[in-house]
Design a protein around this motif. Structure first.
Motif, PDB file in Angstrom:
ATOM      1  N   ASP A   1      41.684  38.943  40.574  1.00 60.25           N
ATOM      2  CA  ASP A   1      42.216  40.291  40.807  1.00 60.25           C
ATOM      3  C   ASP A   1      43.421  40.315  41.741  1.00 60.25           C
TER       4      ASP A   1
ATOM      5  N   ARG B   1      43.044  38.585  34.385  1.00 58.42           N
ATOM      6  CA  ARG B   1      42.126  38.756  35.521  1.00 58.42           C
ATOM      7  C   ARG B   1      41.055  37.661  35.526  1.00 58.42           C
TER       8      ARG B   1
ATOM      9  N   GLN C   1      51.039  40.635  39.436  1.00 56.79           N
ATOM     10  CA  GLN C   1      49.673  41.155  39.455  1.00 56.79           C
ATOM     11  C   GLN C   1      49.293  41.732  38.101  1.00 56.79           C
ATOM     12  N   VAL C   2      48.006  41.940  37.929  1.00 52.68           N
ATOM     13  CA  VAL C   2      47.500  42.484  36.669  1.00 52.68           C
ATOM     14  C   VAL C   2      48.055  43.892  36.456  1.00 52.68           C
TER      15      VAL C   2
ATOM     16  N   ASN D   1      45.149  42.188  30.053  1.00 51.77           N
ATOM     17  CA  ASN D   1      44.839  42.406  31.473  1.00 51.77           C
ATOM     18  C   ASN D   1      43.528  41.725  31.866  1.00 51.77           C
ATOM     19  N   GLU D   2      42.515  41.856  31.024  1.00 47.29           N
ATOM     20  CA  GLU D   2      41.228  41.235  31.347  1.00 47.29           C
ATOM     21  C   GLU D   2      41.312  39.710  31.265  1.00 47.29           C
TER      22      GLU D   2
END
Length: 304
Positions: A116, A111, A215-216, A107-108
């Motif tokens: 975001d 991102r 999306q994340v 996820n990071e």
């Protein structure tokens, strides 16, 4: 009303087939490697992002899908060789904790690369409109998803049931130690299975990208449904993953569409709109509990 039921049944079929793409890889990883991989949904997310990036760069949705499948399969193979291989001998708690850490890292990383905000992934313009199906209009792009899902399911059946590699996969899911004793290179088989599962995740992410938000964190919610599917179908079984996916997809979609309408007959409209989707979500788990009560190992267990 008939048109609504038919349309939602097709939507359920489409959703179920996409769930199958996720669950097929997950059930093989779980069945053959005895590995609980919570990061499987992250591969679905990575596939959707790669598809969006490649489609934006090339201007072609097809190129985006192919690049996503190839890129995510490579990421999956690299992940298996460098990280997951060290977890096979560990207990399930260690596997859960390690793969949960991979979710956070993925996820990071996403991102950091894409930001975001959700990324746009458009369906092909040629499939933007509806087509006539049995006397009613249905989105052409959703029909394409159904066709691709059916084609991949047939291809998986042929590979698993009719080829030597498929024989090794079925043997590994049934008895891993015996398969290794018979001379099969299990390490290479594990990498191949994991890369194939990652590629299927990417295909599902790329095809669902135009319908859902890219999306994340998009992989976490659908991962829960994928686990429900493999529990219903039986761990390690491709046939079980297909049947379980279709059951979950149709029950979830029809429940969300029809329950609010049924509840409006004796409840206020606002209450029915809120209660209906919640009951539909519960229906999936009631279905799982009922099947496990009847068949504790799932519908088509690979072992026993």
């Amino acid at each position: 009303m008939t048109q609504l039921i038919l349309e939602q049944a097709l939507n359920g079929l489409q959703f179920g087939l996409m769930l199958f793409l996720l669950a097929a890889g997950l059930t093989l990883v779980f069945g053959i490697m005895d590995m609980i991989n919570l990061a499987h949904g992250s591969l679905y997310m990575v596939g959707a992002y790669l598809a969006a990036a490649a489609a934006a760069a090339s201007g072609s949705f097809v190129v985006g899908v192919l690049a996503a499948v190839a890129g995510t399969a490579a990421v999956g193979a690299l992940l298996e060789v460098t990280v997951l291989r060290r977890l096979y001998a560990r207990d399930h708690l260690a596997q859960v904790l390690a793969t949960f850490a991979l979710i956070l890292i993925a996820n990071e990383a996403v991102r950091w690369v894409w930001g975001d905000q959700p990324v746009l992934l458009n369906a092909p313009e040629a499939l933007a409109g509806p087509v006539e199906v049995a006397g009613f209009s249905y989105p052409a792009y959703r029909l394409l998803i159904i066709a691709v899902g059916v084609a991949v399911a047939l291809l998986l059946y042929v590979v698993v049931a009719k080829t030597r590699v498929g024989m090794w996969v079925r043997a590994g899911a049934s008895n891993r130690e015996m398969t290794e004793a018979l001379g099969v290179n299990v390490r290479r088989l594990f990498t191949l299975v994991f890369a194939a599962g990652a590629g299927l995740c990417a295909l599902a992410g790329a095809l669902l990208g135009p319908l859902l938000a890219v999306q994340v964190g998009m992989g976490e919610s659908i991962l829960i449904l994928a686990f429900v599917v493999i529990v219903i179908g039986g761990i390690g079984s491709i046939r079980g993953a297909l049947v379980g996916s279709l059951l979950v997809g149709v029950v979830d979609t029809l429940g969300r569409a029809l329950l609010p309408w049924l509840l409006r007959g004796f409840l206020p409209a606002e209450t029915a709109s809120t209660l209906g989707p919640a009951l539909a979500a519960i229906l999936i788990y009631l279905l799982m509990a009922a099947i496990l009560f009847w068949k504790p190992a799932g519908l088509f267990p690979a072992r026993g």
